[in-house]
Write a protein that holds these residues in place. Structure first.
Motif, PDB file in Angstrom:
ATOM      1  N   TYR A 199      13.668   4.943  13.224  1.00 21.05           N
ATOM      2  CA  TYR A 199      12.683   3.903  13.530  1.00 21.05           C
ATOM      3  C   TYR A 199      11.492   4.083  12.615  1.00 21.05           C
ATOM      4  O   TYR A 199      11.073   5.209  12.321  1.00 21.05           O
ATOM      5  CB  TYR A 199      12.237   4.024  14.991  1.00 21.05           C
ATOM      6  N   THR A 200      10.942   2.957  12.168  1.00 16.72           N
ATOM      7  CA  THR A 200       9.696   3.002  11.406  1.00 16.72           C
ATOM      8  C   THR A 200       8.944   1.693  11.605  1.00 16.72           C
ATOM      9  O   THR A 200       9.445   0.770  12.258  1.00 16.72           O
ATOM     10  CB  THR A 200       9.961   3.242   9.905  1.00 16.72           C
ATOM     11  N   SER A 201       7.739   1.633  11.062  1.00 21.33           N
ATOM     12  CA  SER A 201       6.904   0.430  11.157  1.00 21.33           C
ATOM     13  C   SER A 201       6.390   0.048   9.781  1.00 21.33           C
ATOM     14  O   SER A 201       6.225   0.907   8.905  1.00 21.33           O
ATOM     15  CB  SER A 201       5.722   0.666  12.100  1.00 21.33           C
ATOM     16  N   ILE A 202       6.145  -1.218   9.624  1.00 21.11           N
ATOM     17  CA  ILE A 202       5.526  -1.737   8.404  1.00 21.11           C
ATOM     18  C   ILE A 202       4.432  -2.714   8.804  1.00 21.11           C
ATOM     19  O   ILE A 202       4.345  -3.130   9.967  1.00 21.11           O
ATOM     20  CB  ILE A 202       6.554  -2.455   7.493  1.00 21.11           C
ATOM     21  N   VAL A 203       3.588  -3.073   7.837  1.00 20.77           N
ATOM     22  CA  VAL A 203       2.554  -4.079   8.086  1.00 20.77           C
ATOM     23  C   VAL A 203       2.779  -5.274   7.163  1.00 20.77           C
ATOM     24  O   VAL A 203       3.320  -5.143   6.058  1.00 20.77           O
ATOM     25  CB  VAL A 203       1.131  -3.514   7.875  1.00 20.77           C
ATOM     26  N   GLU A 228       3.022  -2.028  -0.123  1.00 19.33           N
ATOM     27  CA  GLU A 228       4.164  -1.117  -0.310  1.00 19.33           C
ATOM     28  C   GLU A 228       3.740   0.341  -0.153  1.00 19.33           C
ATOM     29  O   GLU A 228       4.410   1.125   0.526  1.00 19.33           O
ATOM     30  CB  GLU A 228       4.779  -1.346  -1.683  1.00 19.33           C
ATOM     31  N   LYS A 229       2.620   0.718  -0.762  1.00 22.20           N
ATOM     32  CA  LYS A 229       2.164   2.101  -0.664  1.00 22.20           C
ATOM     33  C   LYS A 229       1.730   2.437   0.761  1.00 22.20           C
ATOM     34  O   LYS A 229       2.013   3.529   1.279  1.00 22.20           O
ATOM     35  CB  LYS A 229       1.007   2.342  -1.634  1.00 22.20           C
ATOM     36  N   PHE A 230       1.044   1.486   1.407  1.00 23.93           N
ATOM     37  CA  PHE A 230       0.599   1.736   2.778  1.00 23.93           C
ATOM     38  C   PHE A 230       1.801   1.900   3.709  1.00 23.93           C
ATOM     39  O   PHE A 230       1.821   2.781   4.566  1.00 23.93           O
ATOM     40  CB  PHE A 230      -0.292   0.590   3.260  1.00 23.93           C
ATOM     41  N   ASN A 231       2.823   1.049   3.548  1.00 25.91           N
ATOM     42  CA  ASN A 231       4.006   1.142   4.399  1.00 25.91           C
ATOM     43  C   ASN A 231       4.754   2.461   4.181  1.00 25.91           C
ATOM     44  O   ASN A 231       5.322   3.027   5.116  1.00 25.91           O
ATOM     45  CB  ASN A 231       4.938  -0.038   4.139  1.00 25.91           C
ATOM     46  N   ALA A 232       4.749   2.941   2.949  1.00 24.56           N
ATOM     47  CA  ALA A 232       5.400   4.233   2.674  1.00 24.56           C
ATOM     48  C   ALA A 232       4.661   5.369   3.397  1.00 24.56           C
ATOM     49  O   ALA A 232       5.299   6.266   3.985  1.00 24.56           O
ATOM     50  CB  ALA A 232       5.434   4.485   1.169  1.00 24.56           C
ATOM     51  N   ARG A 233       3.339   5.333   3.356  1.00 24.68           N
ATOM     52  CA  ARG A 233       2.549   6.344   4.064  1.00 24.68           C
ATOM     53  C   ARG A 233       2.732   6.211   5.577  1.00 24.68           C
ATOM     54  O   ARG A 233       2.825   7.206   6.294  1.00 24.68           O
ATOM     55  CB  ARG A 233       1.075   6.211   3.701  1.00 24.68           C
ATOM     56  N   LEU A 234       2.806   4.957   6.049  1.00 28.88           N
ATOM     57  CA  LEU A 234       2.977   4.716   7.485  1.00 28.88           C
ATOM     58  C   LEU A 234       4.324   5.253   7.975  1.00 28.88           C
ATOM     59  O   LEU A 234       4.423   5.810   9.073  1.00 28.88           O
ATOM     60  CB  LEU A 234       2.866   3.213   7.768  1.00 28.88           C
TER      61      LEU A 234
END
Length: 774
Positions: free
Chosen positions: A257-261, A233-239
């Motif tokens: 547009y955005t990306s998540i992992v 969750e934290k990584f996706n927010a930074r991404l």
């Protein structure tokens, strides 16, 4: 040794019932182990890579009008590089992989190979943790026209020759030099190409767009550094913040547009269809195994009445309860061993059929790391099938040697029979609906005529080439008609962003370019207006018009769309809805433009279709030696959309057949024992005037008291599970509750017929015979 001798003699004396035990257990073990191993195979997806828990996959999320779309596997080209650049402390490597630019075949000379290939950058092997046997991918994959082959494909192409340095051809377009070899990957991996072509080969020829403005066609993966604890969750927010900085237009209209992992290990396993299929497969396997075990216990308990004296004799000769118990465990072990031998024979003799049903090779299912599955199944069966009856036999008192043992043990037998009836009704209900749905989606009217249509992707560079190609196809005597489109209608088409007058995004429509007479050839109906002819003209389907809320005033409307090179499009016709892609997805809006001949060629052939298809491929390949020609049946392509349903249907049918056979064996054993146990009672009833029909009714009623509630419960369970499975489809077969009523009635009729068949002889026998034997 004496115990082994006595056990073998017991098995030989009761060979009739033991043959039934071996057959039922052999079939049940085969089917249940295959189902369990298949589930474990699915659950072990993507564990073949080095340190798979460190690999994550990137997903794109588009938001239009505040409505967030589902995460998609295809990403904008620069995303992976941006992640690697902006997270140097956490991310070790990242890779972009393109499948659609490597769909064509590979050639070694004139020999064609249709093995799965991808285009990828130089960090492909490092990111995914694939073992490189020869070559330096970090350096070589930065060069154009370079390919790395799996050791499996290299062996197929070159045999014992050294493949490194050899030149092969991709799709008759690129001359590729083999620069390295890597270890081939197993079937249960989502990214398992047989060839990896340097993606520079495509970039250098402008085959795809590399920008933040579009071209979302790339599968992308990242590898975290060792020891990094990933808070998704934290990584996706930074991404999201990073992606926002790279998109200058992001937020200027009503789209974003955005990306998540996501962990790669969870991507395949968390798919809705995979989860539901695995859950139902697991239920089927457990049901078959449990019913087979209960059937074995039922047959064993049914033999108490005539084996009690033998147990009493053993105890008179000094055998303890533990000795009798161990003898019965040994007997169970021998029966299971014979069943396993039968299972191996079945797997060897029906290997092709089983592999087609499971859609995976047996050698891939039964690898060393999954041997524990059959071992656990056999151990569980041994415990249930050996311990329960063994304890009953070991507790038989010595006094049984002096008198008949006539206890029926109905307290055990009827619950066991109940479980078998319930399981069979459940799987029969499941099987009927799955078969009906598969037949329905294959044969439902899609809104176009796919019969006798063959398609192949062939691209032409000039108008003269296009004209010559059309004339060639039209001149073939076995061709009725020929047209072309961007894609065949049975696959997911490209998208076009539809906007309002102020430039705000409204929705994403499917988009296709077709020749003018393509709809007519395909049997599609233009309800109003005509087909598009000019560059700025378009035809829309009914769903598109409904989404735009145009009412009946459609022709002449202006469509504003996101492709600035095309400009606004004027609607000149309305297509009657036809289903694009598959019936997994609902009807989608579609916009069609007119284009030049080429791309996906559609040819309608005369009969016989199969023979003319072979002729078409042969003559077209000779006519276009610089093109890859591979015409295939459109109907076959449509059927391949439902391969997973076909596999599931086949597995369910096999499971139903096996379970029904096991149930019948148990029912026959139960009825035989009841007839033997009640033979004197039946004889006395007949002496007192009872008719044969009365005897048959009495025995049938006894079984139906167990069967009716069991069948009802099993059918209700099938209805519930079928509801979960059918949610996978946007279009569902209209069956209603009547099919479940028919399934229940059919089960009860077969059960009654089996009881009548087994009791027929005793019901019509001279009662004097039974009384004399007393």
């Amino acid at each position: 040794m004496k115990q082994i001798y006595y056990v073998i003699q017991t098995l030989l004396r009761g060979r009739g019932s033991n043959i039934i035990k071996v057959l039922s257990l052999g079939l049940a073990l085969t089917m249940s182990i295959l189902l369990f191993v298949r589930v474990v195979f699915e659950q072990s997806y993507d564990t073949c890579y080095r340190d798979p828990d460190r690999i994550y996959q990137l997903f794109s999320i588009f938001t239009i009008n505040g409505e967030q779309g589902e995460p998609g596997e295809l990403n904008l080209p620069p995303v992976a590089g941006a992640v690697l650049e902006n997270f140097p402390q956490e991310v070790e490597a990242a890779v972009s992989v393109c499948k659609y630019m490597a769909f064509g075949p590979l050639y070694n000379g004139s020999v064609r190979f249709k093995d799965y290939a991808v285009m990828a950058d130089s960090l492909f092997f490092q990111t995914l943790g694939i073992e490189v046997l020869r070559g330096d991918p970090l350096h070589e994959l930065q060069q154009k026209d370079v390919v790395f082959l799996s050791d499996r494909l290299a062996q197929k192409m070159f045999g014992d020759e050294d493949p490194v340095g050899k030149v092969i051809n991709y799709d008759k377009q690129l001359q590729l030099t083999v620069k390295g070899i890597y270890a081939a990957l197993p079937e249960n991996s989502t990214m398992n190409p047989e060839a990896v072509i340097s993606i520079v080969s495509a970039w250098s020829r402008d085959w795809a767009e590399y920008s933040w403005e579009g071209g979302d066609s790339f599968f992308q993966y990242i590898r975290f550094r060792p020891g990094v604890k990933v808070d998704v969750e934290k990584f996706n927010a930074r991404l999201e913040t990073v992606i926002h900085n790279y998109l200058p237009q992001n937020g200027k209209d009503n789209s974003s547009y955005t990306s998540i992992v996501k962990p790669l290990r969870d991507v395949y396993r968390s798919g809705d269809m995979v989860k539901r299929m695995n859950a139902i497969t697991l239920i089927l396997g457990l049901a078959i195994l449990f019913i087979a075990a209960m059937n074995y216990v039922l047959i064993s308990i049914s033999s108490l009445s005539y084996r009690a004296k033998a147990v009493g004799v053993h105890k008179c000769n000094g055998a303890s309860g533990g000795t009798v118990f161990s003898m019965f465990l040994l007997e169970t072990g021998i029966v299971i061993l014979l069943s396993l031998i039968l299972m191996v024979l079945l797997l060897l003799n029906f290997r092709e059929m089983i592999e087609e049903t499971m859609e995976v090779r047996l050698t891939s299912l039964f690898v060393f790391g999954r041997i524990w599955v059959p071992l656990v199944v056999v151990l569980g069966l041994f415990i249930v099938g050996g311990v329960l009856p063994g304890r009953m036999f070991s507790r038989i008192p010595v006094s049984q040697v002096f008198r008949h043992y006539t206890e029926g043990k109905k307290g055990w037998k009827r619950p066991l029979l109940f479980i078998q009836f319930l399981g069979v009704a459940f799987i029969c209900g499941l099987m009927c609906v799955i078969m009906a749905q598969y037949h329905y989606v294959l044969n439902k009217n899609t809104g176009y005529d796919a019969r006798s249509i063959a398609t192949s992707d062939i691209y032409f560079d000039s108008d003269s080439e296009r004209d010559a190609a059309r004339q060639f196809f039209c001149g073939l005597p076995y061709v009725e008609d020929v047209e072309s489109a961007s894609y065949p209608p049975c696959i997911g088409m490209s998208g076009m962003r539809i906007m309002d007058e102020s430039g705000q995004s409204l929705f994403s429509s499917r988009y296709c370019v077709e020749t003018e007479n393509y709809p007519k050839m395909m049997g599609m109906v233009i309800k109003e207006g005509r087909m598009a002819r000019e560059r700025n003209e378009a035809v829309v389907n009914e769903t598109f018009a409904k989404t735009m809320r145009w009412g009946d005033d459609i022709v002449g409307r202006i469509v504003h769309q996101g492709n600035t090179s095309l400009g606004d499009l004027r609607v000149v016709g309305v297509l009657k809805d036809f289903h694009t892609a598959s019936f997994y997805v609902p009807q989608q809006p579609l916009i069609v433009r007119c284009g030049r001949f080429g791309a996906c060629i559609h040819v309608r052939l005369k009969e016989p279709f199969a023979e003319n298809l072979r002729r078409l491929n042969s003559e077209a390949s000779a006519a276009f030696p610089t093109k890859t020609v591979d015409f295939c049946s459109l109907e076959q392509d449509m059927a391949e959309n439902y391969n997973i349903v076909r596999v599931f249907r086949n597995a369910t049918v096999l499971a139903a057949v096996v379970m029904f056979f096991v149930m019948l064996m148990g029912l026959i054993g139960y009825t035989t024992d009841e007839v033997r146990r009640r033979s004197k009672e039946i004889a006395i009833r007949k002496v007192n005037g009872a008719e044969s029909s009365t005897i048959l009714e009495m025995l049938s009623r006894d079984v139906l008291w167990v069967a009716v509630p069991a069948v009802i419960m099993g059918t209700v369970g099938a209805w519930y599970v079928n509801g979960i499975w059918m949610d996978l489809f946007a279009i569902q077969v209209p069956l209603g509750g009547s099919v479940y009523v028919l399934v229940a009635i059919a089960n009860l009729m077969i059960i009654t017929a089996c009881v009548v068949w087994k009791a027929w002889s005793i019901a019509n026998e001279n009662p004097v015979k039974s009384i004399k034997s007393e």
